[in-house]
Scaffold this motif. Sequence first.
Motif, PDB file in Angstrom:
ATOM      1  N   ASN A  95      -1.798 -25.685 -23.210  1.00 37.40           N
ATOM      2  CA  ASN A  95      -2.623 -25.275 -22.078  1.00 37.40           C
ATOM      3  C   ASN A  95      -1.949 -24.201 -21.245  1.00 37.40           C
ATOM      4  O   ASN A  95      -2.620 -23.361 -20.654  1.00 37.40           O
ATOM      5  CB  ASN A  95      -2.961 -26.494 -21.208  1.00 37.40           C
ATOM      6  CG  ASN A  95      -3.928 -27.449 -21.884  1.00 37.40           C
ATOM      7  OD1 ASN A  95      -4.737 -27.021 -22.699  1.00 37.40           O
ATOM      8  ND2 ASN A  95      -3.831 -28.727 -21.558  1.00 37.40           N
ATOM      9  N   VAL A  96      -0.615 -24.235 -21.182  1.00 37.42           N
ATOM     10  CA  VAL A  96       0.107 -23.205 -20.442  1.00 37.42           C
ATOM     11  C   VAL A  96       0.135 -21.907 -21.228  1.00 37.42           C
ATOM     12  O   VAL A  96      -0.183 -20.831 -20.714  1.00 37.42           O
ATOM     13  CB  VAL A  96       1.544 -23.675 -20.129  1.00 37.42           C
ATOM     14  CG1 VAL A  96       2.350 -22.521 -19.531  1.00 37.42           C
ATOM     15  CG2 VAL A  96       1.527 -24.851 -19.184  1.00 37.42           C
ATOM     16  N   VAL A  97       0.495 -22.002 -22.496  1.00 41.71           N
ATOM     17  CA  VAL A  97       0.667 -20.809 -23.326  1.00 41.71           C
ATOM     18  C   VAL A  97      -0.645 -20.062 -23.497  1.00 41.71           C
ATOM     19  O   VAL A  97      -0.666 -18.825 -23.494  1.00 41.71           O
ATOM     20  CB  VAL A  97       1.236 -21.197 -24.708  1.00 41.71           C
ATOM     21  CG1 VAL A  97       1.177 -20.020 -25.676  1.00 41.71           C
ATOM     22  CG2 VAL A  97       2.679 -21.678 -24.553  1.00 41.71           C
ATOM     23  N   TYR A  98      -1.753 -20.789 -23.619  1.00 33.81           N
ATOM     24  CA  TYR A  98      -3.019 -20.156 -23.937  1.00 33.81           C
ATOM     25  C   TYR A  98      -3.943 -19.992 -22.737  1.00 33.81           C
ATOM     26  O   TYR A  98      -5.121 -19.670 -22.893  1.00 33.81           O
ATOM     27  CB  TYR A  98      -3.712 -20.910 -25.068  1.00 33.81           C
ATOM     28  CG  TYR A  98      -2.977 -20.737 -26.373  1.00 33.81           C
ATOM     29  CD1 TYR A  98      -3.164 -19.596 -27.143  1.00 33.81           C
ATOM     30  CD2 TYR A  98      -2.046 -21.676 -26.821  1.00 33.81           C
ATOM     31  CE1 TYR A  98      -2.475 -19.398 -28.322  1.00 33.81           C
ATOM     32  CE2 TYR A  98      -1.349 -21.491 -28.007  1.00 33.81           C
ATOM     33  CZ  TYR A  98      -1.567 -20.352 -28.749  1.00 33.81           C
ATOM     34  OH  TYR A  98      -0.870 -20.151 -29.917  1.00 33.81           O
ATOM     35  N   ALA A  99      -3.407 -20.188 -21.540  1.00 34.23           N
ATOM     36  CA  ALA A  99      -4.166 -19.861 -20.340  1.00 34.23           C
ATOM     37  C   ALA A  99      -4.162 -18.344 -20.138  1.00 34.23           C
ATOM     38  O   ALA A  99      -3.195 -17.664 -20.471  1.00 34.23           O
ATOM     39  CB  ALA A  99      -3.553 -20.557 -19.131  1.00 34.23           C
ATOM     40  N   LYS A 100      -5.248 -17.817 -19.618  1.00 34.17           N
ATOM     41  CA  LYS A 100      -5.367 -16.369 -19.442  1.00 34.17           C
ATOM     42  C   LYS A 100      -4.867 -15.929 -18.063  1.00 34.17           C
ATOM     43  O   LYS A 100      -5.033 -16.650 -17.081  1.00 34.17           O
ATOM     44  CB  LYS A 100      -6.828 -15.931 -19.597  1.00 34.17           C
ATOM     45  CG  LYS A 100      -7.384 -16.044 -21.006  1.00 34.17           C
ATOM     46  CD  LYS A 100      -8.773 -15.409 -21.060  1.00 34.17           C
ATOM     47  CE  LYS A 100      -9.325 -15.402 -22.473  1.00 34.17           C
ATOM     48  NZ  LYS A 100     -10.627 -14.679 -22.546  1.00 34.17           N
ATOM     49  N   ASP A 101      -4.293 -14.714 -18.028  1.00 33.48           N
ATOM     50  CA  ASP A 101      -3.945 -14.121 -16.744  1.00 33.48           C
ATOM     51  C   ASP A 101      -5.094 -13.250 -16.268  1.00 33.48           C
ATOM     52  O   ASP A 101      -6.194 -13.278 -16.807  1.00 33.48           O
ATOM     53  CB  ASP A 101      -2.626 -13.336 -16.838  1.00 33.48           C
ATOM     54  CG  ASP A 101      -2.742 -12.085 -17.701  1.00 33.48           C
ATOM     55  OD1 ASP A 101      -3.850 -11.776 -18.188  1.00 33.48           O
ATOM     56  OD2 ASP A 101      -1.711 -11.403 -17.897  1.00 33.48           O
ATOM     57  N   GLN A 102      -4.861 -12.427 -15.233  1.00 31.06           N
ATOM     58  CA  GLN A 102      -5.938 -11.632 -14.653  1.00 31.06           C
ATOM     59  C   GLN A 102      -6.449 -10.540 -15.592  1.00 31.06           C
ATOM     60  O   GLN A 102      -7.538  -9.989 -15.379  1.00 31.06           O
ATOM     61  CB  GLN A 102      -5.481 -10.997 -13.327  1.00 31.06           C
ATOM     62  CG  GLN A 102      -4.366  -9.970 -13.460  1.00 31.06           C
ATOM     63  CD  GLN A 102      -2.981 -10.614 -13.438  1.00 31.06           C
ATOM     64  OE1 GLN A 102      -2.863 -11.843 -13.559  1.00 31.06           O
ATOM     65  NE2 GLN A 102      -1.963  -9.806 -13.271  1.00 31.06           N
ATOM     66  N   ASP A 103      -5.678 -10.203 -16.627  1.00 30.03           N
ATOM     67  CA  ASP A 103      -6.129  -9.238 -17.622  1.00 30.03           C
ATOM     68  C   ASP A 103      -6.706  -9.918 -18.857  1.00 30.03           C
ATOM     69  O   ASP A 103      -7.056  -9.241 -19.831  1.00 30.03           O
ATOM     70  CB  ASP A 103      -4.967  -8.336 -18.057  1.00 30.03           C
ATOM     71  CG  ASP A 103      -4.571  -7.353 -16.977  1.00 30.03           C
ATOM     72  OD1 ASP A 103      -5.478  -6.854 -16.281  1.00 30.03           O
ATOM     73  OD2 ASP A 103      -3.369  -7.072 -16.821  1.00 30.03           O
ATOM     74  N   GLY A 104      -6.776 -11.244 -18.817  1.00 28.06           N
ATOM     75  CA  GLY A 104      -7.292 -11.984 -19.960  1.00 28.06           C
ATOM     76  C   GLY A 104      -6.252 -12.263 -21.017  1.00 28.06           C
ATOM     77  O   GLY A 104      -6.556 -12.857 -22.047  1.00 28.06           O
ATOM     78  N   ASP A 105      -5.007 -11.825 -20.792  1.00 26.49           N
ATOM     79  CA  ASP A 105      -3.942 -12.038 -21.770  1.00 26.49           C
ATOM     80  C   ASP A 105      -3.368 -13.440 -21.643  1.00 26.49           C
ATOM     81  O   ASP A 105      -3.186 -13.962 -20.542  1.00 26.49           O
ATOM     82  CB  ASP A 105      -2.813 -11.030 -21.567  1.00 26.49           C
ATOM     83  CG  ASP A 105      -3.210  -9.620 -21.937  1.00 26.49           C
ATOM     84  OD1 ASP A 105      -3.038  -8.726 -21.092  1.00 26.49           O
ATOM     85  OD2 ASP A 105      -3.680  -9.412 -23.069  1.00 26.49           O
ATOM     86  N   THR A 106      -3.057 -14.037 -22.781  1.00 25.78           N
ATOM     87  CA  THR A 106      -2.330 -15.297 -22.807  1.00 25.78           C
ATOM     88  C   THR A 106      -0.837 -14.998 -22.932  1.00 25.78           C
ATOM     89  O   THR A 106      -0.433 -13.851 -23.129  1.00 25.78           O
ATOM     90  CB  THR A 106      -2.772 -16.163 -23.998  1.00 25.78           C
ATOM     91  OG1 THR A 106      -2.374 -15.510 -25.223  1.00 25.78           O
ATOM     92  CG2 THR A 106      -4.280 -16.367 -23.996  1.00 25.78           C
ATOM     93  N   GLN A 107      -0.028 -16.035 -22.825  1.00 24.15           N
ATOM     94  CA  GLN A 107       1.401 -15.842 -23.024  1.00 24.15           C
ATOM     95  C   GLN A 107       1.690 -15.366 -24.446  1.00 24.15           C
ATOM     96  O   GLN A 107       2.669 -14.675 -24.686  1.00 24.15           O
ATOM     97  CB  GLN A 107       2.163 -17.139 -22.727  1.00 24.15           C
ATOM     98  CG  GLN A 107       2.148 -17.567 -21.273  1.00 24.15           C
ATOM     99  CD  GLN A 107       3.003 -16.664 -20.398  1.00 24.15           C
ATOM    100  OE1 GLN A 107       3.813 -15.895 -20.889  1.00 24.15           O
ATOM    101  NE2 GLN A 107       2.806 -16.769 -19.100  1.00 24.15           N
ATOM    102  N   LEU A 108       0.827 -15.710 -25.393  1.00 23.67           N
ATOM    103  CA  LEU A 108       1.009 -15.234 -26.761  1.00 23.67           C
ATOM    104  C   LEU A 108       0.807 -13.723 -26.817  1.00 23.67           C
ATOM    105  O   LEU A 108       1.590 -13.015 -27.460  1.00 23.67           O
ATOM    106  CB  LEU A 108       0.031 -15.939 -27.703  1.00 23.67           C
ATOM    107  CG  LEU A 108       0.074 -15.515 -29.170  1.00 23.67           C
ATOM    108  CD1 LEU A 108       1.484 -15.663 -29.751  1.00 23.67           C
ATOM    109  CD2 LEU A 108      -0.929 -16.314 -30.001  1.00 23.67           C
ATOM    110  N   HIS A 109      -0.237 -13.217 -26.169  1.00 21.13           N
ATOM    111  CA  HIS A 109      -0.420 -11.767 -26.097  1.00 21.13           C
ATOM    112  C   HIS A 109       0.819 -11.089 -25.516  1.00 21.13           C
ATOM    113  O   HIS A 109       1.343 -10.114 -26.069  1.00 21.13           O
ATOM    114  CB  HIS A 109      -1.610 -11.422 -25.183  1.00 21.13           C
ATOM    115  CG  HIS A 109      -2.965 -11.677 -25.750  1.00 21.13           C
ATOM    116  ND1 HIS A 109      -3.583 -12.898 -25.641  1.00 21.13           N
ATOM    117  CD2 HIS A 109      -3.835 -10.869 -26.413  1.00 21.13           C
ATOM    118  CE1 HIS A 109      -4.789 -12.830 -26.206  1.00 21.13           C
ATOM    119  NE2 HIS A 109      -4.967 -11.610 -26.693  1.00 21.13           N
ATOM    120  N   LEU A 110       1.284 -11.624 -24.399  1.00 18.65           N
ATOM    121  CA  LEU A 110       2.395 -11.000 -23.685  1.00 18.65           C
ATOM    122  C   LEU A 110       3.703 -11.100 -24.465  1.00 18.65           C
ATOM    123  O   LEU A 110       4.504 -10.164 -24.475  1.00 18.65           O
ATOM    124  CB  LEU A 110       2.560 -11.649 -22.305  1.00 18.65           C
ATOM    125  CG  LEU A 110       1.334 -11.599 -21.396  1.00 18.65           C
ATOM    126  CD1 LEU A 110       1.642 -12.250 -20.062  1.00 18.65           C
ATOM    127  CD2 LEU A 110       0.853 -10.181 -21.199  1.00 18.65           C
TER     128      LEU A 110
END
Length: 328
Positions: A95-110
Amino acid sequence: MCKGDVVQQSQEKRTITDDTDSLSNSFKQMKVADVGERSFPSLDDGYFSRSVNSQDFVFRHADNNTNDSIDCNDKCQSSYCSGVCTDCDSSLNSNVVYAKDQDGDTQLHLGIIQHQTMLVLWFISLALSPDWLNITNHLVQTPLHIAVIMKDALTTRRLMAAGSSVVARDMNGNTPLHIACREGYLDIVHHLLKPIMFEETEANKYELPYQRIPQDLEIANYDGYTCLHLAAMGSHLDILERLLHRGAEVNCREHKSGRTALHIAAETNNTQLLQFLLRRSDIDVNAETYGGLTPLRLAAGRNHTEAIQLLLAQGACSFHDSSDDSVS
């Protein structure tokens, strides 16, 4: 100081006791800035994601008083409970890793953008189903799109083996293969065209849905271009060879004006591309666009002498019903 230097310095300061603590410590430095911390618009441009920049991404050790720690409900005895905990239930971490930030990116994207390979592989292992790997940001980019953009062959392959969709489209209708072909990333194209082997899926915790690899090579993006057209426009002959070997149609038309790769070569006087295409026995040297234009007429209309000579030598018709821009 660039972000890479910040990451390197922060890594040098850490004392790595074991792989688990190393991953946990690294994760705690990957904190997405709160919306309130940002006063700059996103710098994303649709292809080369810049979601992570000096304003978007905060590198720091997690403070024990931060408000973004997970409630472990006394399940965890680890001293690393802020942000993500390697001893907690995996669903909490997911749930933490795959939550989106304000750009819609997850921690996996980043993590992929920041080349945090160990973390990225761990994040992928936390996915509860292939759908989690197909979460898109505001540019409709999946993690696989980002991995291709970053030329990360290892992550590209691992995502594919874990079930990430190879035909997911970004905001411009590009699949990951479209991007790799356009940019000339031969190694990435090789991985995207190669079927997944059973041995590559053994680390998965779920059953994979079937997907065709290589993908349908006639898929066009929203500009009407297939992967073959994009490779031809970039004069990426090695990639064209791979696509044709995998069954791409050399005479396929782009969807706006009906040009083939040969039209593109003739129109731009790209003699190297012309010679490559004209060596194929299945090339239609007299293919017509939706407006009835052959490669020869396009070359003649632009006075591309070399292209005209090459086309005529391969039997291109030198006449047309219309007298306008006809070749004699």
